[in-house]
Design a protein around this motif. Structure first.
Motif, short mmCIF file in Angstrom:
data_model
loop_
_atom_site.label_atom_id
_atom_site.label_comp_id
_atom_site.label_asym_id
_atom_site.label_seq_id
_atom_site.Cartn_x
_atom_site.Cartn_y
_atom_site.Cartn_z
N ASP A 65 32.47 27.86 25.45
CA ASP A 65 33.24 28.49 26.53
C ASP A 65 33.90 29.79 26.06
O ASP A 65 34.31 29.90 24.91
N PRO A 67 37.03 31.85 27.35
CA PRO A 67 38.13 31.74 28.32
C PRO A 67 38.25 32.94 29.27
O PRO A 67 38.62 32.77 30.43
N ARG A 70 36.12 32.39 32.40
CA ARG A 70 36.22 31.11 33.12
C ARG A 70 36.64 31.27 34.58
O ARG A 70 35.94 30.80 35.48
N GLN A 74 34.53 30.66 38.09
CA GLN A 74 34.94 29.66 39.08
C GLN A 74 35.00 30.26 40.48
O GLN A 74 34.53 29.67 41.46
#
Lengths: 133, 218
Positions: A65, A67, A70, A74
């Motif tokens: 991942d 960050p 992210r 989404q």
């Protein structure tokens, strides 16, 4: 009466701002081209198509991942879902919606592919650091 | 609260605190408002009128602070046209007009509850904020604004105002559906998180194509 008017206006503007916000996110990745690594992994030939999105997201989930990406991913994921709903609900009544939604989904796929490129690069960096150690 | 701290920290880190001073001021004020609400909540309980007053009046004050933030963004958009002072004048007139209109509406009702005034004022303030943001968005498109940070901040504000104005209007229309109480924590996080994301992801020099932003291309 006043409250009903405000409710109707708010819902319309909410939709408009949501679409524009998501477009501003996908537009920011348009200047970045899809890397060769991503093309190899995803099978995207020249330009990402809407149907590539699901595959790109699946591969994204396999990478470590990042960050910073992210929240953007989404929101774009939610936008992609909204476009699918729009396509299923309105495309029969308004055929132009299908072409527009497909164009937008391609933008979402491009955004995800660029994010995947960054994750692959990060992965390589981490691997190089481990080798050095 | 964490989202607010995160935005202020990001602004300081990217040396954008003073550039977006009124946005930071709003976030700092919202942190104080959260502390006041928490204090009142612990002391009087969630069903007390004191908590109701504290909630709605801090909400009104925060909306006014956000109003100032919208004006500051509008001033930046109109800076090149040297219309900034007119923007500020019109916004202050609108704010005073909204407060007067809300008071006039509630003063006619028989109950004359002050909290009703607060809900009415919140709904109208959010709506005026929404209209201002909508006009600002129109100006961004018309003036071919390309600054990514500015564009995304305006769009986040638009989303925030529309969601809040809509949920307050629904609360007024059907008090049974208290969407605000579920929506408020999500929206409270959304604004600072999206601003922080914008500040961290894009530099002040980042540009985008305005034609890509129109919801329905012409």
């Amino acid at each position: 009466m006043m409250a009903a008017f405000i409710l109707a206006f708010s819902l319309l503007t909410l939709l408009m701002f949501f679409v524009s916000y998501c477009r501003s996110l996908t537009a920011s990745s348009l200047h970045t081209s899809i890397t060769e690594d991503v093309r190899d992994v995803t099978g995207i030939q020249v330009r990402a198509a809407g149907r590539d999105y699901a595959r790109v997201v699946q591969i994204l989930q396999l990478c470590p991942d990042r960050p910073a990406d992210r929240s953007g991913l989404q929101i774009v994921g939610a936008y992609y879902g909204f476009l699918n709903l729009l396509d299923q609900g309105f495309a029969k009544i308004f055929p132009a919606v299908r072409a527009w939604a497909e164009e937008e989904r391609a933008g979402c796929a491009h955004f995800a592919a660029v994010a995947l490129g960054r994750r692959i690069a990060l992965n390589r960096e981490m691997l190089a650091q481990q080798v050095e150690l | 609260m964490c989202a607010g701290v995160c935005f202020v920290a990001c602004s300081l880190r990217r040396t954008s605190f003073l550039k977006y001073f009124f946005l930071n001021l709003y976030v700092i004020l919202s942190l104080f408002a959260d502390l006041i609400r928490q204090g009142v909540l612990r002391f009087y309980g969630v069903d007390s009128p004191q908590y109701g007053y504290a909630y709605y009046y801090t909400d009104c004050l925060l909306t006014i602070a956000l109003f100032v933030a919208v004006i500051s963004l509008a001033s930046r958009v109109f800076a090149e046209l040297q219309l900034a002072k007119y923007v500020r004048f019109v916004a202050v007139l609108l704010l005073l007009g909204t407060a007067g209109f809300s008071y006039a509406v509630v003063a006619q009702s028989t109950e004359r509850l002050t909290t009703v005034f607060a809900v009415e004022l919140s709904q109208n303030l959010y709506f005026v904020g929404l209209v201002l943001t909508y006009l600002l968005w129109g100006a961004v498109l018309k003036l071919q604004e390309t600054r990514t940070r500015l564009v995304q901040m305006v769009l986040s504000l638009g989303l925030y105002f529309s969601a809040y104005a809509g949920s307050y209007a629904l609360l007024n229309l059907a008090p049974r559906y208290e969407v605000v109480q579920y929506l408020a924590p999500i929206l409270g996080c959304f604004l600072p998180v999206s601003w922080a994301m914008t500040i961290m992801r894009y530099s002040e020099d980042s540009r985008l194509t305005p034609a890509r932003l129109v919801a329905v291309p012409r």
